[in-house]
Write a protein that holds these residues in place. Structure first.
Motif: not given
Ligand SMILES: [Zn+2]
Length: 51
Positions: A5, A8, A12, A37, A40
């Motif tokens: 991701c 992030c 993930r 993800c 998020c």
């Molecule tokens: Zn993410």
């Protein structure tokens, strides 16, 4: 299954509903897993290999 991701900045898990599909490219088609993800919600793509 996991993918990187970009938001992030780590690996993930995919959210439920990730789909395997074939992406056409210059060097042939590739199987990819497309999803979001689980943390998020950013779109993530994981390349699985040649189709
Ligand atoms: Zn993410």
């Amino acid at each position: 299954m996991e993918a990187y991701c970009v938001k992030c900045k780590t690996k993930r898990e995919f959210k439920e509903g990730a789909k395997e599909m074939v992406m056409e490219g210059k060097r042939g088609s590739r199987r990819v897993m497309k999803g979001q993800c689980s943390v998020c919600g950013t779109n993530m793509v994981r390349i699985l290999g040649k189709a």
